[in-house]
Design a protein around this motif. Structure first.
Motif, PDB file in Angstrom:
ATOM      1  N   ILE A   4      11.472  13.123   1.572  1.00 49.83           N
ATOM      2  CA  ILE A   4      11.063  11.746   1.812  1.00 49.83           C
ATOM      3  C   ILE A   4      11.476  10.812   0.975  1.00 49.83           C
ATOM      4  O   ILE A   4      11.768  11.126  -0.312  1.00 49.83           O
ATOM      5  N   PRO A   6      10.602   7.407  -0.503  1.00 57.65           N
ATOM      6  CA  PRO A   6       9.449   6.437  -0.523  1.00 57.65           C
ATOM      7  C   PRO A   6       9.930   5.334  -1.129  1.00 57.65           C
ATOM      8  O   PRO A   6      10.821   5.401  -1.867  1.00 57.65           O
ATOM      9  N   GLY A  33       9.117   6.653   3.782  1.00 61.77           N
ATOM     10  CA  GLY A  33       7.637   6.578   3.614  1.00 61.77           C
ATOM     11  C   GLY A  33       7.486   5.239   2.918  1.00 61.77           C
ATOM     12  O   GLY A  33       7.906   4.973   1.752  1.00 61.77           O
ATOM     13  N   LEU A  35       5.243   2.515   1.399  1.00 59.41           N
ATOM     14  CA  LEU A  35       3.721   2.412   0.885  1.00 59.41           C
ATOM     15  C   LEU A  35       2.772   1.345   1.097  1.00 59.41           C
ATOM     16  O   LEU A  35       3.593   0.196   1.049  1.00 59.41           O
ATOM     17  N   LEU A  72       2.006   9.832  -3.128  1.00 60.57           N
ATOM     18  CA  LEU A  72       3.302  10.332  -2.408  1.00 60.57           C
ATOM     19  C   LEU A  72       3.217  11.795  -2.449  1.00 60.57           C
ATOM     20  O   LEU A  72       3.550  12.546  -1.401  1.00 60.57           O
ATOM     21  N   ILE A  84      11.874  14.940  -2.587  1.00 61.94           N
ATOM     22  CA  ILE A  84      11.676  13.488  -2.826  1.00 61.94           C
ATOM     23  C   ILE A  84      13.018  12.772  -3.102  1.00 61.94           C
ATOM     24  O   ILE A  84      13.568  13.438  -4.042  1.00 61.94           O
TER      25      ILE A  84
END
Ligand code: PNS
Length: 158
Positions: A4, A6, A33, A35, A72, A84
């Motif tokens: 991911i 983010p 991702g 937010l 997350l 991540i």
């Protein structure tokens, strides 16, 4: 392996694109991702940010774009992601990133953070810099993908 990447992406920059391109080669599937933070007032809604990133990654078959709310690590779990991805531009990023990655791993020990050092030409670049330059009508061509320039300009005209 699913990763991911983010962020707020308000808006996506060429620095983000650099990290997406490089990290998507190291995982089987990369989920960007976005937010959706109700507390903040971004320039672009989460839907607009997702749409811009989808346009930017349309030629990258293993990259998906989704928005998330909340933690997350919960999003990572729901996506089956074990990695991540974050970019490190300079030493000033380090403390915040270290704190986030430590906290995330305490909350979910199955998720680890991998850092990519941002390419040098983007080591100064952030979405805030883009918005600041745009506000004063500066040239954005070296900062964001071409179609994002139009979107930023349109926002500022409203
Ligand atoms: O692009 P940004 O603003 O540097 O990205 C920050 C982001 C989205 C990665 C971070 O704020 C985040 O993960 N927020 C969700 C809440 C959460 O899980 N925080 C981590 C615990 S410190």
């Amino acid at each position: 392996m699913t990763g991911i990447y983010p962020g707020s992406f308000d808006p996506i920059t060429l620095g983000h694109m650099d990290i997406i391109k490089r990290s998507s080669k190291t995982v089987d599937r990369l989920i960007v991702g976005v937010l959706n933070n109700q507390g903040k007032t971004p320039m672009f809604t989460a839907e607009e940010r997702v749409a811009m990133i989808r346009e930017a990654v349309k030629d990258m078959p293993n990259v998906e774009v989704r928005s998330f709310e909340g933690l997350l690590v919960d999003f990572a779990r729901s996506m089956g992601a074990s990695i991540i991805v974050r970019g490190l531009r300079a030493i000033t990023d380090f403390e915040y990133e270290l704190q986030m990655s430590q906290t995330n791993r305490i909350m979910n020990k199955d998720v680890d953070t991998i850092f990519f050092t941002t390419s040098l030409e983007y080591s100064y670049l952030s979405s805030s810099v883009v918005k600041e330059v745009a506000m004063f009508d500066g040239d954005l061509t070296q900062f964001v993908p071409p179609f994002v320039i139009e979107k930023v300009r349109a926002k500022l005209k409203k």
